[in-house]
Design an enzyme around this catalytic site. Structure first.
Site, PDB file in Angstrom:
ATOM      1  N   GLY A 193     -19.232  41.917 -15.749  1.00  0.00           N
ATOM      2  CA  GLY A 193     -17.946  41.559 -15.156  1.00  0.00           C
ATOM      3  C   GLY A 193     -17.438  40.254 -15.745  1.00  0.00           C
ATOM      4  O   GLY A 193     -16.260  40.102 -16.046  1.00  0.00           O
ATOM      5  N   ALA A 194     -18.367  39.310 -15.921  1.00  0.00           N
ATOM      6  CA  ALA A 194     -18.034  37.994 -16.449  1.00  0.00           C
ATOM      7  C   ALA A 194     -19.338  37.287 -16.777  1.00  0.00           C
ATOM      8  O   ALA A 194     -20.395  37.734 -16.369  1.00  0.00           O
ATOM      9  CB  ALA A 194     -17.247  37.178 -15.419  1.00  0.00           C
ATOM     10  N   GLU A 234     -21.140  33.302 -17.147  1.00  0.00           N
ATOM     11  CA  GLU A 234     -20.958  31.900 -16.750  1.00  0.00           C
ATOM     12  C   GLU A 234     -21.270  30.879 -17.834  1.00  0.00           C
ATOM     13  O   GLU A 234     -21.639  29.751 -17.508  1.00  0.00           O
ATOM     14  CB  GLU A 234     -21.839  31.611 -15.533  1.00  0.00           C
ATOM     15  CG  GLU A 234     -23.365  31.617 -15.784  1.00  0.00           C
ATOM     16  CD  GLU A 234     -24.059  32.942 -15.516  1.00  0.00           C
ATOM     17  OE1 GLU A 234     -23.372  33.982 -15.541  1.00  0.00           O
ATOM     18  OE2 GLU A 234     -25.275  32.940 -15.296  1.00  0.00           O
ATOM     19  N   ASN A 235     -21.143  31.212 -19.135  1.00  0.00           N
ATOM     20  CA  ASN A 235     -21.403  30.234 -20.199  1.00  0.00           C
ATOM     21  C   ASN A 235     -20.885  28.868 -19.784  1.00  0.00           C
ATOM     22  O   ASN A 235     -19.753  28.746 -19.306  1.00  0.00           O
ATOM     23  CB  ASN A 235     -20.684  30.651 -21.486  1.00  0.00           C
ATOM     24  CG  ASN A 235     -20.851  32.100 -21.783  1.00  0.00           C
ATOM     25  OD1 ASN A 235     -21.955  32.593 -21.894  1.00  0.00           O
ATOM     26  ND2 ASN A 235     -19.733  32.819 -21.872  1.00  0.00           N
ATOM     27  N   HIS A 262     -17.625  33.041  -8.442  1.00  0.00           N
ATOM     28  CA  HIS A 262     -19.022  33.337  -8.793  1.00  0.00           C
ATOM     29  C   HIS A 262     -19.439  32.581 -10.055  1.00  0.00           C
ATOM     30  O   HIS A 262     -20.481  31.912 -10.085  1.00  0.00           O
ATOM     31  CB  HIS A 262     -19.173  34.849  -8.990  1.00  0.00           C
ATOM     32  CG  HIS A 262     -20.552  35.296  -9.359  1.00  0.00           C
ATOM     33  ND1 HIS A 262     -21.397  35.905  -8.460  1.00  0.00           N
ATOM     34  CD2 HIS A 262     -21.232  35.222 -10.524  1.00  0.00           C
ATOM     35  CE1 HIS A 262     -22.548  36.184  -9.063  1.00  0.00           C
ATOM     36  NE2 HIS A 262     -22.472  35.787 -10.325  1.00  0.00           N
ATOM     37  N   GLU A 263     -18.629  32.657 -11.068  1.00  0.00           N
ATOM     38  CA  GLU A 263     -18.993  32.028 -12.344  1.00  0.00           C
ATOM     39  C   GLU A 263     -18.978  30.509 -12.228  1.00  0.00           C
ATOM     40  O   GLU A 263     -19.825  29.826 -12.812  1.00  0.00           O
ATOM     41  CB  GLU A 263     -18.051  32.495 -13.459  1.00  0.00           C
ATOM     42  CG  GLU A 263     -17.985  34.005 -13.665  1.00  0.00           C
ATOM     43  CD  GLU A 263     -19.337  34.693 -13.739  1.00  0.00           C
ATOM     44  OE1 GLU A 263     -20.312  34.067 -14.195  1.00  0.00           O
ATOM     45  OE2 GLU A 263     -19.432  35.858 -13.310  1.00  0.00           O
ATOM     46  N   HIS A 309     -22.090  29.126 -10.681  1.00  0.00           N
ATOM     47  CA  HIS A 309     -23.209  29.037 -11.630  1.00  0.00           C
ATOM     48  C   HIS A 309     -23.166  27.771 -12.484  1.00  0.00           C
ATOM     49  O   HIS A 309     -24.172  27.407 -13.085  1.00  0.00           O
ATOM     50  CB  HIS A 309     -23.162  30.199 -12.614  1.00  0.00           C
ATOM     51  CG  HIS A 309     -23.775  31.476 -12.133  1.00  0.00           C
ATOM     52  ND1 HIS A 309     -25.035  31.543 -11.586  1.00  0.00           N
ATOM     53  CD2 HIS A 309     -23.317  32.759 -12.172  1.00  0.00           C
ATOM     54  CE1 HIS A 309     -25.323  32.820 -11.304  1.00  0.00           C
ATOM     55  NE2 HIS A 309     -24.294  33.574 -11.637  1.00  0.00           N
ATOM     56  N   GLU A 348     -28.672  34.793  -9.191  1.00  0.00           N
ATOM     57  CA  GLU A 348     -27.557  35.708  -8.914  1.00  0.00           C
ATOM     58  C   GLU A 348     -27.290  35.858  -7.421  1.00  0.00           C
ATOM     59  O   GLU A 348     -26.146  35.985  -6.992  1.00  0.00           O
ATOM     60  CB  GLU A 348     -27.820  37.071  -9.553  1.00  0.00           C
ATOM     61  CG  GLU A 348     -27.796  37.025 -11.079  1.00  0.00           C
ATOM     62  CD  GLU A 348     -26.497  36.472 -11.658  1.00  0.00           C
ATOM     63  OE1 GLU A 348     -25.500  36.324 -10.935  1.00  0.00           O
ATOM     64  OE2 GLU A 348     -26.482  36.175 -12.868  1.00  0.00           O
TER      65      GLU A 348
HETATM   66 ZN   LIG Z   1     -23.908  35.660 -11.795  1.00  0.00          ZN
END
Ligand SMILES: [Zn+2]
Ligand SMILES: *[C@@H]1O[C@H](CO)[C@@H](O)[C@H](O)[C@H]1NC(C)=O
Ligand SMILES: *[C@@H]1O[C@H](CO)[C@@H](O)[C@H](O)[C@H]1NC(C)=O
Ligand SMILES: *[C@@H]1O[C@H](CO)[C@@H](O)[C@H](O)[C@H]1NC(C)=O
Length: 972
Positions: free
Chosen positions: A353-354, A356-357, A389-390, A393, A412
């Site tokens: 989905g995505a 988190e870099n 969410h990202e 992180h 997660e």
């Molecule tokens: Zn995640």
């Protein structure tokens, strides 16, 4: 990473059209298996591309795990002798094909490391890189002198580059390995990869990265384990009309000429100490919106295709929420955002989905871009939750990182919980925090109630190969992790939880942890602040029960005797649990309850206890697990069930909205597990005619979708349809009035969802007002050629109009589909086309599904699946799949995602001996072709059909009678 299966959230809302079983079937045992599988497969594979991705990315890994390892390079885990300090990486992706038709990138990379145990071996990850350095790789000491090396070799199975030094490397000394190499810039969505899109009739290429979990080694040789943190200095060469992005801000631009062509060299600031899986770089012609930052303020920009960002302003919504969410997390974690900027980039082809870099978050377009003219409220919710969410992180995961992937659930699960807090900050009127119960807790309980489930924790030594790592990204990790962490934060109180969390982040910043480190810091916070409820045991003693054991308890309260018991809840009462538990499947359960609205709390620590608190008077009901903050189900004695149902009937508002959803969801699951009767479960739907709220209705629609699948071709369906039509009509009328005949949308998020559900349900169960309304809207569109249908209502309106209409309507919508250039809209159109009731139209559409000029290859299987959802289409699709198995197998057999899914969808309604025989015959007839990655799904389909036959046999008579009786009794 964000969940790959967010899509089904949105579909869960628009699901149940026209006697079509919902996508979000939670209750059906085997459906649950397949959802789980679908999810895993979505992470592994990419529906959007033609190649089976991870297979190529990770090589032939798992087959070799069993071979005994003798040499250090046979281990999937790195030796502990060397520790990386810094990387200098210079990459040049070539965004045009080379002479043999490949896209490649050139790399020069030097990794600096310290020797901590004497060794003459340098073992470092590298995958699919072709070294061009004269001697493959050069080992140097800290004075830049070349050191003699006997052999340099590649170990493709374990993805290593191995250098055998002549002299031993000495403890405490610093060394480096320099390499030059070429890699393929493939469209495999892993490592450094290529994505394409068309803009103004021109194909544009971008080069981007997805390193998690083990693919940084596809871009540069590295110590590719999360605990091997280092700093990175990245330089990217690109054409002057492209822009390069990376984790950090650019600090320098240089122009240089290479073979007569002008290139720009963009140099990025050195990163903080970080894990390889969080490294990212992108070369594109994307455009930004937002504030690039100035060194003192944090830069926040949204990037994407020029048309989306500049012409259509599709980044505006994400921009409006990103800074508030970052600010929220800074405060929540009591730790400043550690980087100078945070870029959010929408990538046309993206596997998860995505991702988190750190400082350069990448998303699927549908998870970041939002166009008010065509996007629904569900699309908007997805953007805000994925961004939250990202960003969560960026601290929890990036600043403090798990030591090894076995603790992925903590990373997660935590982000999947706090994403609701971040989203709530950005959209405070939405009550979005409540929805975790539907989206994570109820959803994952359906999977965690299987005997084949697994605990949150895995031992470090059990996770080695890339495929073992990939398997960890499942809904247990995300959704059970989120549910259990939410429970803990409620037990401790948010205040104490946040205090312990901040201490944990401070203590471990720029380093790595195991999950129990968090418990230690929470315990310290508990010890200095007595939490309101008082803990019966230490944090770790309580949490061990939830993280080391799979599953969860059903708590049964007998309000006549005051007894309270717990038992491992199994959806299939005949399943056998083979996995032992050191706690014998007993949990330490926080019981919050309400007795006619006066609250209480209790800790259930053994299997059976008796307490007067749970005894009720004649006119008192008892409700446990208030707001479903606890990860368990609740059953009651008959008397209390009757009182709760009566309360719901007379004044449902007395029961909190989350608990109204809980009562429905628990009852249907308890019925499935034979703890209560199916009639008892159906009784919990009676109050819905008076309830305009989304959550209780969605819980019921999820639960009833299994009934639809089993009965929509039988005599049960007549009364069932009448009953549901009667139940939904008052809610439909409510929204009709509220929205002035559906001209305005209600404000709150859940009201918008409830309105969508009401219209969808009313139209699909034959409410004539609804059908007239939908077909009118559709016809206005046809006559005016202006689509005035609100995006929220499009799925329903399209489906209803196609179902009610004929060829002309279908052809009109098909034309819109063929010319649409918005992915969200195309999906709605394509789903609508599957709603026809004309067999010939459906058969033609089935033929179209395999014609890549008409329907993109990535959408073929979902198109057939959509047709399967339609009760008329399902048998046509089954004939189609049987008849064309060879073709379908050849086209899609390599992609496990689509394949298993297809078999699951096309057999979902199977519940008779005749269908079982057809399935067995299908298996025999195609034995020569095979089933490839659908083999497991075929086995499950057989098991599921047998289970369905049994369920229908046991329940059909009583369900029919219940619906018939319900129609006679007055609606409440
Ligand atoms: Zn995640
Ligand atoms: C690099 O060059 C571009 C285009 O000339 C410019 O917009 C940008 O600010 C430069 N960046 C740095 C760090 O010099
Ligand atoms: C339960 O949730 C509702 C809605 O989110 C909230 O208003 C209420 O305060 C919660 N009740 C308790 C006891 O926490
Ligand atoms: C809604 O439509 C009905 C007819 O179907 C009409 O009588 C009523 O006035 C309309 N209400 C509004 C607010 O437009």
């Amino acid at each position: 990473m964000a969940k790959g299966f967010y899509v089904s959230r949105v579909c869960g809302i628009c699901g149940i059209l026209l006697a079509i079983a919902a996508v979000a079937v939670i209750i059906a045992l085997s459906v649950v298996y397949s959802q789980e599988k679908e999810r895993n497969d979505q992470l592994l594979n990419t529906p959007g591309t033609t190649s089976g991705t991870t297979t190529s990315a990770t090589g032939t890994s798992s087959s070799t795990t069993s071979t005994p390892s003798h040499e250090p390079w046979d281990n999937y885990r790195l030796p502990k002798s060397l520790v990386p300090d810094h990387y200098d990486i210079r990459l040049q992706p070539i965004l045009t094909k080379n002479s043999i038709g490949l896209y490649v990138f050139y790399g020069k990379s030097e990794v600096f490391f310290t020797c901590v145990e004497e060794t003459n071996l340098v073992i470092i990850h590298s995958n699919k890189l072709n070294f061009t350095t004269p001697t493959t790789a050069v080992l140097k000491d800290s004075e830049w002198n070349d050191l003699p090396v006997t052999i340099v070799e590649i170990k493709p199975v374990t993805n290593y580059l191995v250098l055998h030094a002549v002299n031993k490397l000495e403890v405490g000394k610093h060394y480096s390995v320099y390499t030059e190499y070429v890699g393929e810039l493939a469209d495999d969505l892993a490592g450094f990869y290529r994505s394409e899109y068309v803009e103004d009739g021109e194909t544009k290429i971008i080069a981007t990265t997805q390193m998690q979990a083990p693919d940084a080694r596809k871009a540069f040789p590295c110590f590719d384990e999360p605990a091997m943190k280092a700093t990175f200095s990245i330089t990217i060469l690109h054409k002057p009309d492209y822009v390069a992005l990376s984790n950090m801000n650019a600090i320098e631009n240089r122009t240089l000429i290479q073979e007569g062509e002008e290139w720009t060299e963009t140099v990025f600031a050195k990163t903080k100490k970080m894990s390889t899986y969080l490294v990212a770089f992108i070369v594109s012609q994307f455009k930004p919106v937002g504030d690039p930052g100035n060194g003192t303020t944090t830069g926040v920009q949204i990037w994407g295709r020029k048309k989306a960002i500049e012409d259509e302003q599709q980044g505006a919504y994400a921009l409006s929420i990103t800074k508030p969410i970052l600010d929220f997390f800074e405060e929540y974690y009591q730790t400043p955002y550690p980087l100078p900027k945070s870029d959010q980039v929408a990538i046309p082809d993206f596997s998860a989905g995505a991702m988190e870099n750190w400082g350069l978050v990448t998303y699927r377009e549908t998870a970041l871009l939002y166009d008010p003219a065509v996007s629904s409220i569900g699309n908007k919710e997805r953007v805000v939750t994925v961004v939250a969410h990202e960003l969560a992180h960026q601290w929890f995961g990036n600043l403090v990182t798990i030591k090894w992937w076995n603790d992925l659930w903590l990373n997660e699960g935590f982000a999947s919980y706090v994403e609701y807090l971040g989203a709530d900050k950005a959209e405070p009127t939405w009550n979005i925090k409540d929805l975790i119960v539907l989206y994570d807790l109820h959803r994952v309980m359906a999977i965690d109630a299987l005997a084949s489930s697994h605990p949150l924790t895995t031992k470090e030594e059990e996770v080695n190969t890339p495929s073992e790592i990939s398997e960890l990204f499942d809904s247990i990790a995300y959704s059970k992790g989120a549910s259990v962490i939410r429970m803990l934060s409620v037990i401790l109180s948010e205040e104490v939880f946040v205090k312990g969390l901040a201490a944990y982040l401070k203590h471990f910043e720029y380093s790595n942890t195991v999950y129990s480190d968090l418990w230690t810091h929470l315990q310290a916070a508990v010890d200095s602040n007595v939490p309101p409820l008082g803990l019966p045991q230490s944090v770790s003693t309580i949490m061990d029960r939830w993280v080391l054991q799979m599953g969860f308890p059903v708590v049964t309260i007998d309000t006549a005797t005051g007894s309270i018991t717990q038992k491992h809840f199994l959806l299939d009462p005949e399943s056998v649990v083979t996995r032992p538990s050191e706690f014998n499947y007993i949990w330490i359960v926080p019981i919050s309850y309400s007795k006619n609205n006066s609250p209480g709390n209790y800790w259930l620590q053994t299997s059976t206890e008796i307490n007067d608190a749970f005894r009720t008077g004649e006119n008192e009901w008892l409700l446990a697990n208030i707001n479903v903050t606890g990860y368990y189900r609740v059953n009651y004695d008959e008397g209390n069930w009757n009182k709760l149902i009566a309360q719901l009937g007379s004044d449902h508002l007395v029961i909190p909205v989350i608990n109204r959803a809980q009562i429905v969801d628990d009852a249907f699951n308890l019925a499935r597990a034979q703890h209560v009767t199916t009639e008892r479960a159906l009784e919990t739907t009676r109050f819905l005619s008076g309830d305009n709220e989304y959550m209780p209705w969605q819980a019921a629609l999820n639960s009833l979708s299994y009934f639809m699948q089993m009965f929509d071709r039988s005599e049960v369906f007549g009364p069932m349809k009448e009953y549901l039509k009667r139940q939904v009509t008052p809610v439909f009328e409510h929204f009709k009035t509220l929205s002035s005949n559906f001209t305005n949308r209600p404000g709150p998020l859940t009201d918008q969802y409830s309105e969508i559900n009401a219209i969808t349900t009313a139209c699909s169960y034959g409410n004539s007002d609804c059908i007239e309304y939908a077909t009118n809207l559709f016809n206005q569109w046809r006559t005016s050629n202006v689509n005035g249908i609100h995006p929220n209502l499009r799925s329903t309106v399209y489906c209803t109009a196609i179902s009610e209409g004929g060829e002309a309507e279908w052809d009109f919508l098909w034309d819109k589909f063929a010319t649409s250039d918005n992915a969200q809209e195309s999906d709605k159109l394509r789903a609508g086309l599957a709603c026809s009731r004309e067999p010939w139209i459906l058969n033609r559409f089935l033929d179209y599904s395999l014609d890549t000029d008409k329907i993109r290859r990535q959408d073929a299987i979902t198109t057939i699946s959509n047709i399967c959802n339609n009760v008329i289409g399902q048998s046509l699709a089954w004939d189609f799949v049987r008849g064309k198995w060879r073709t379908i197998f050849t086209s899609f057999g390599g992609s496990s995602f689509s394949f298993g899914n297809l078999i699951e969808r096309v057999t979902r309604r199977f519940s008779s001996e005749f269908e079982l025989q057809q399935l067995l015959q299908f298996e025999i007839d195609n034995a020569d072709v095979g089933f490839g990655t659908g083999t497991r799904a075929l086995q499950q389909a057989k098991e599921k059909t047998i289970a369905n036959m049994k369920w229908v046999n046991d329940n059909k008579g009583s369900v029919l009678k219940w619906f018939e009786d319900a129609l006679i009794t007055k609606s409440i």
